[in-house]
Scaffold this active site. Structure first.
Site, short mmCIF file in Angstrom:
data_model
loop_
_atom_site.label_atom_id
_atom_site.label_comp_id
_atom_site.label_asym_id
_atom_site.label_seq_id
_atom_site.Cartn_x
_atom_site.Cartn_y
_atom_site.Cartn_z
N ASP A 85 1.10 -1.18 0.05
CA ASP A 85 -0.51 -0.24 0.29
C ASP A 85 0.66 1.26 -0.41
O ASP A 85 1.96 1.06 -0.02
CB ASP A 85 -1.14 -0.02 1.58
CG ASP A 85 -2.09 0.99 1.20
OD1 ASP A 85 -1.98 1.08 -0.35
OD2 ASP A 85 -2.58 0.42 2.23
N HIS A 86 -0.05 2.19 0.06
CA HIS A 86 0.03 3.28 0.06
C HIS A 86 2.58 4.03 0.43
O HIS A 86 2.93 3.69 1.84
CB HIS A 86 -0.06 4.77 1.11
CG HIS A 86 -1.19 4.88 0.47
ND1 HIS A 86 -1.17 6.49 0.08
CD2 HIS A 86 -2.05 4.47 0.52
CE1 HIS A 86 -2.72 6.13 -0.25
NE2 HIS A 86 -3.44 5.02 0.00
N HIS A 116 -9.24 8.57 3.71
CA HIS A 116 -9.50 6.94 5.00
C HIS A 116 -9.81 7.25 5.68
O HIS A 116 -10.12 8.66 6.30
CB HIS A 116 -7.82 6.85 4.95
CG HIS A 116 -7.20 6.86 3.80
ND1 HIS A 116 -5.75 7.38 3.14
CD2 HIS A 116 -7.49 5.44 2.89
CE1 HIS A 116 -5.81 7.14 2.31
NE2 HIS A 116 -5.70 5.83 1.92
N ASN A 160 -9.77 -1.04 -1.64
CA ASN A 160 -8.94 -0.62 -0.70
C ASN A 160 -9.97 -0.72 0.83
O ASN A 160 -10.60 0.25 0.21
CB ASN A 160 -7.80 0.19 -0.83
CG ASN A 160 -6.93 0.08 -1.60
OD1 ASN A 160 -6.57 -1.22 -2.20
ND2 ASN A 160 -5.75 0.88 -1.12
ZN LIG Z 1 -5.30 4.22 0.41
#
Ligand SMILES: [Zn+2]
Length: 341
Positions: free
Chosen positions: A95-96, A212, A271
């Protein structure tokens, strides 16, 4: 079956976009959470994606070591072994990863894949995200192109982000002035530059108001039509072959009609972290409240070993997380779509 190889992963993504469904990409940070995702996918007969964030990797390496790449390698190696026992394909993703963490996270993981390939073994991960969304688009894409060239040689898929996902994840908070909605102009620039790397594949996290975390209704204004505008612009200018494979960040807490609309416009990966975190912890809280007397040694008593053995409540949490994965699979229209014969 083992973790999907590159050809299988590519076909998974192609089938999803064509069939208008998407894969849940669930963040994990331990053996138990990884096992939960596999269980949920298998029970849904859906392929899917397990992903590890920088913070998840650091956690998995242990609080004394805190090495994000080491923890991610450890989780990936576990998944490579146990995935063989489940009747679906799973892809491994990270991820990120912001530009300043590439040398500590994605690059060591790519090097690990390069070592494995040189020894005739499969890739460690299938894809990695580079999050250059905090940079000007030109700098973001300059870095992405370099990575994409290296990724192509290793059968890896790159995920990039244009626009900014709001909210907070892993301690990284989007600035208030952040660009929460990607523009067609931005995505045209992404296609113009990245499509020049022949034979490489990438996923695009275009933002359409996503955040998020989970907020009360009304706080988040998703505009999935932005995704359609971006797809129309790129297909008009560069043809059907340039149509994007989109990623929906911040899927937790989203309403079903927004999820379906986004999937209709080419989202192939959504996600989920916050909602699965909650599902996991909710089951543990339930066990603790119901078994308070057995878990704590109250008034000189000795407690109940069965109640406080971590396996007791972690197994409940594993099942609860798996159930949340099954819900995601259903919402993403992926149930029963596994490529596993
Ligand atoms: Zn994200």
């Amino acid at each position: 079956m083992p973790v999907a190889d590159h050809a299988t992963y590519c076909e998974m993504l192609d089938r999803a976009r064509k069939g208008k469904f998407a894969y849940p990409a669930i963040n994990v940070s331990s053996l138990t959470t990884a096992n939960a995702v596999l269980k949920g996918l298998a029970e849904s007969r859906s392929d899917g994606i397990i992903q590890v964030s920088t913070g998840g990797g650091a956690f998995a390496s242990g609080t004394a070591v805190k090495d994000m790449a080491l923890g991610a390698i450890s989780i990936a190696e576990h998944v490579h072994r146990v995935a063989e026992r489940y009747p679906v394909y799973v892809a491994l993703h990270t991820d990120h990863c912001q530009a300043d963490k590439l040398d500590k996270y994605v690059i060591p993981l790519v090097e690990e894949t390069e070592r494995r390939r040189a020894a005739g073994k499969s890739n460690l991960f299938n894809s990695h995200m580079f999050d250059g969304s905090a940079l000007p688009l030109k700098e973001n894409l300059d870095i992405a192109i370099k990575m994409l060239e290296r990724f192509r040689k290793n059968d890896l898929i790159l995920e990039i982000e244009a626009g900014v996902v709001g909210g907070e994840e892993d301690g990284i908070k989007a600035s208030a002035a952040a660009k929460l909605y990607t523009t067609p102009e931005d995505t045209l620039e992404v296609a113009r530059r990245l499509n020049g790397v022949q034979g490489a594949r990438y996923l695009l996290a275009a933002t359409f108001g996503n955040v998020h975390g989970v907020y009360k209704p009304g706080h988040v204004k998703l505009k999935p039509s932005i995704l359609k505008d971006c797809q129309d612009a790129v297909v008009n200018k560069y043809g059907e072959a340039a149509r994007f494979y989109l990623v929906f960040h911040g899927g937790s807490g989203s309403e079903l009609h927004d999820i379906h609309e986004a999937v209709d416009y080419g989202v192939v990966k959504m996600n989920i972290d916050t909602d699965t975190q909650y599902a996991f912890t909710r089951a543990i809280a339930d066990h603790f409240f119901k078994n308070y007397d057995g878990i704590l040694k109250v008034d000189g008593e000795v407690g109940n070993k069965k109640a406080y053995d971590p396996r007791t409540y972690l197994a409940l949490a594993e099942t609860a997380l798996a159930e949340r994965v099954k819900q995601a699979v259903k919402e993403l229209r992926a149930a029963g779509t596994t490529m596993m014969k």
